[in-house]
Motif scaffolding. Structure first.
Motif, PDB file in Angstrom:
ATOM      1  N   ALA A  71     -20.454  56.814  64.826  1.00  0.00           N
ATOM      2  CA  ALA A  71     -20.914  55.505  64.358  1.00  0.00           C
ATOM      3  C   ALA A  71     -22.436  55.498  64.341  1.00  0.00           C
ATOM      4  O   ALA A  71     -23.081  56.260  65.079  1.00  0.00           O
ATOM      5  CB  ALA A  71     -20.381  54.390  65.254  1.00  0.00           C
ATOM      6  N   GLN A  72     -22.997  54.655  63.498  1.00  0.00           N
ATOM      7  CA  GLN A  72     -24.443  54.494  63.398  1.00  0.00           C
ATOM      8  C   GLN A  72     -24.828  53.090  63.867  1.00  0.00           C
ATOM      9  O   GLN A  72     -24.236  52.106  63.414  1.00  0.00           O
ATOM     10  CB  GLN A  72     -24.915  54.715  61.962  1.00  0.00           C
ATOM     11  CG  GLN A  72     -24.627  56.108  61.434  1.00  0.00           C
ATOM     12  CD  GLN A  72     -25.327  57.191  62.232  1.00  0.00           C
ATOM     13  OE1 GLN A  72     -26.500  57.060  62.587  1.00  0.00           O
ATOM     14  NE2 GLN A  72     -24.611  58.272  62.532  1.00  0.00           N
ATOM     15  N   TYR A  73     -25.820  53.018  64.756  1.00  0.00           N
ATOM     16  CA  TYR A  73     -26.131  51.792  65.492  1.00  0.00           C
ATOM     17  C   TYR A  73     -27.582  51.412  65.266  1.00  0.00           C
ATOM     18  O   TYR A  73     -28.495  52.206  65.499  1.00  0.00           O
ATOM     19  CB  TYR A  73     -25.858  52.070  66.968  1.00  0.00           C
ATOM     20  CG  TYR A  73     -26.110  50.955  67.955  1.00  0.00           C
ATOM     21  CD1 TYR A  73     -26.190  49.632  67.580  1.00  0.00           C
ATOM     22  CD2 TYR A  73     -26.258  51.254  69.318  1.00  0.00           C
ATOM     23  CE1 TYR A  73     -26.403  48.630  68.516  1.00  0.00           C
ATOM     24  CE2 TYR A  73     -26.468  50.268  70.259  1.00  0.00           C
ATOM     25  CZ  TYR A  73     -26.543  48.950  69.852  1.00  0.00           C
ATOM     26  OH  TYR A  73     -26.756  47.961  70.780  1.00  0.00           O
ATOM     27  N   LEU A  74     -27.806  50.185  64.791  1.00  0.00           N
ATOM     28  CA  LEU A  74     -29.149  49.626  64.651  1.00  0.00           C
ATOM     29  C   LEU A  74     -29.172  48.213  65.218  1.00  0.00           C
ATOM     30  O   LEU A  74     -28.131  47.592  65.405  1.00  0.00           O
ATOM     31  CB  LEU A  74     -29.579  49.583  63.183  1.00  0.00           C
ATOM     32  CG  LEU A  74     -29.923  50.916  62.503  1.00  0.00           C
ATOM     33  CD1 LEU A  74     -30.291  50.665  61.046  1.00  0.00           C
ATOM     34  CD2 LEU A  74     -31.042  51.647  63.224  1.00  0.00           C
ATOM     35  N   TRP A  75     -30.369  47.721  65.465  1.00  0.00           N
ATOM     36  CA  TRP A  75     -30.556  46.341  65.906  1.00  0.00           C
ATOM     37  C   TRP A  75     -30.770  45.448  64.685  1.00  0.00           C
ATOM     38  O   TRP A  75     -31.505  45.817  63.757  1.00  0.00           O
ATOM     39  CB  TRP A  75     -31.754  46.232  66.849  1.00  0.00           C
ATOM     40  CG  TRP A  75     -31.448  46.729  68.225  1.00  0.00           C
ATOM     41  CD1 TRP A  75     -30.983  47.950  68.577  1.00  0.00           C
ATOM     42  CD2 TRP A  75     -31.564  45.976  69.450  1.00  0.00           C
ATOM     43  NE1 TRP A  75     -30.799  48.025  69.934  1.00  0.00           N
ATOM     44  CE2 TRP A  75     -31.147  46.842  70.496  1.00  0.00           C
ATOM     45  CE3 TRP A  75     -31.980  44.688  69.751  1.00  0.00           C
ATOM     46  CZ2 TRP A  75     -31.135  46.437  71.828  1.00  0.00           C
ATOM     47  CZ3 TRP A  75     -31.979  44.283  71.083  1.00  0.00           C
ATOM     48  CH2 TRP A  75     -31.548  45.144  72.100  1.00  0.00           C
ATOM     49  N   ALA A  76     -30.135  44.282  64.708  1.00  0.00           N
ATOM     50  CA  ALA A  76     -30.238  43.361  63.574  1.00  0.00           C
ATOM     51  C   ALA A  76     -31.677  42.970  63.296  1.00  0.00           C
ATOM     52  O   ALA A  76     -32.059  42.789  62.139  1.00  0.00           O
ATOM     53  CB  ALA A  76     -29.390  42.114  63.841  1.00  0.00           C
TER      54      ALA A  76
END
Length: 275
Positions: free
Chosen positions: A190-195
């Motif tokens: 999965a790829q995770y970023l902050w909104a």
């Protein structure tokens, strides 16, 4: 809300290696709702957002992992009580950067745990500070050891943060954990970023892995300027007497006003005599 239509741990493990999933850290109900409508697979939230009764109305289908502030939880009992509380309020798993012993205790109680490897903010001093971890063979081995320890403790997932993509890819191919990349490349599950980075509202440090898709900060600045202008106009109207105008006032029928005025004079006179 249909609880049975959300992803489960079993679903995530079945998707491992099949396709990339998306994950966002959201801070508000509006962001959670937008992520839900956009089809984002996994949400990371602060526990306080999950405890908001409206959260699951805003994001009924998103697989949600709450993660709090470092130091809020200390003992195993702290973590256990917190985890059960989160699960009661709709969490699908809990984030935990505590010891293997604590993670094992949570897993023994049936709690799905997401651990952390690579750059772990609460332990950054041990790996050289807030920078990528795994750029040397020795540190790459440390990352592998972290992931092995999490797997042995019973975690189902791990956030792999700021690890060179080649290292992360090699490691993730040899772990049963569901791997979440925070700046560690496409070899994870999965790829995770902050909104705040995605939306362009972050005015501070921008990590190398961040990507800005909209620049809402510019729109917020425009709206703030409009607020200031509107308040200035209101203040000026009050100062000059331009507000309020007749259309802003409540009215009384003339005969009622005349009756009250006569009665008022009597009341005032009685008040003076009593004083």
């Amino acid at each position: 809300m249909n609880l049975h239509s959300r992803l489960t741990v079993a679903d995530l493990m079945a998707l491992k290696g099949q396709r990339q999933l998306s994950m966002l850290r959201v801070e508000t109900l509006e962001e959670a709702e937008a992520a839900e409508k956009a089809g984002v697979d996994i949400l990371s939230v602060h526990p306080n957002l999950l405890l908001n009764p409206q959260y699951r109305d805003a994001a009924p289908q998103a697989y949600t992992i709450p993660g709090g502030d470092y130091g809020d939880l200390v003992t195993e009992e702290d973590h256990l009580r917190h985890a059960f509380k989160m699960m009661r309020h709709g969490a699908d798993a809990v984030y935990c950067a505590a010891s293997s012993q604590t993670i094992r205790r949570l897993r023994d109680e049936g709690i799905a745990v997401c651990g952390h490897a690579g750059l772990v903010p609460s332990r950054a001093t041990w790996t050289g500070g807030f920078k990528a971890v795994g750029k040397t063979a020795d540190l790459a081995e440390v990352v592998w050891q972290q992931i092995q320890a999490l797997e042995a403790a019973g975690a189902f997932s791990v956030e792999v943060e700021a690890v060179p993509a080649e290292v992360a890819t090699l490691i993730c191919r040899h772990t049963a954990l569901f791997t979440i990349s925070m700046g560690s490349g496409p070899g994870c599950d999965a790829q995770y970023l902050w909104a705040c980075d995605v939306l362009g509202t972050n005015r501070g440090f921008m990590p190398k892995h961040s990507k800005v898709y909209r620049r809402l900060a510019d729109e917020y600045d425009r709206l703030q300027a409009e607020r200031v202008a509107a308040f200035q106009e209101f203040h000026a109207d009050v100062t000059t007497g331009a507000y309020p105008q007749p259309e802003h006032l409540q009215r009384i029928r003339p005969e009622e006003l005349q009756a009250f005025a006569a009665r008022f004079e009597q009341l005032v006179a009685e008040g003076r005599r009593a004083g």
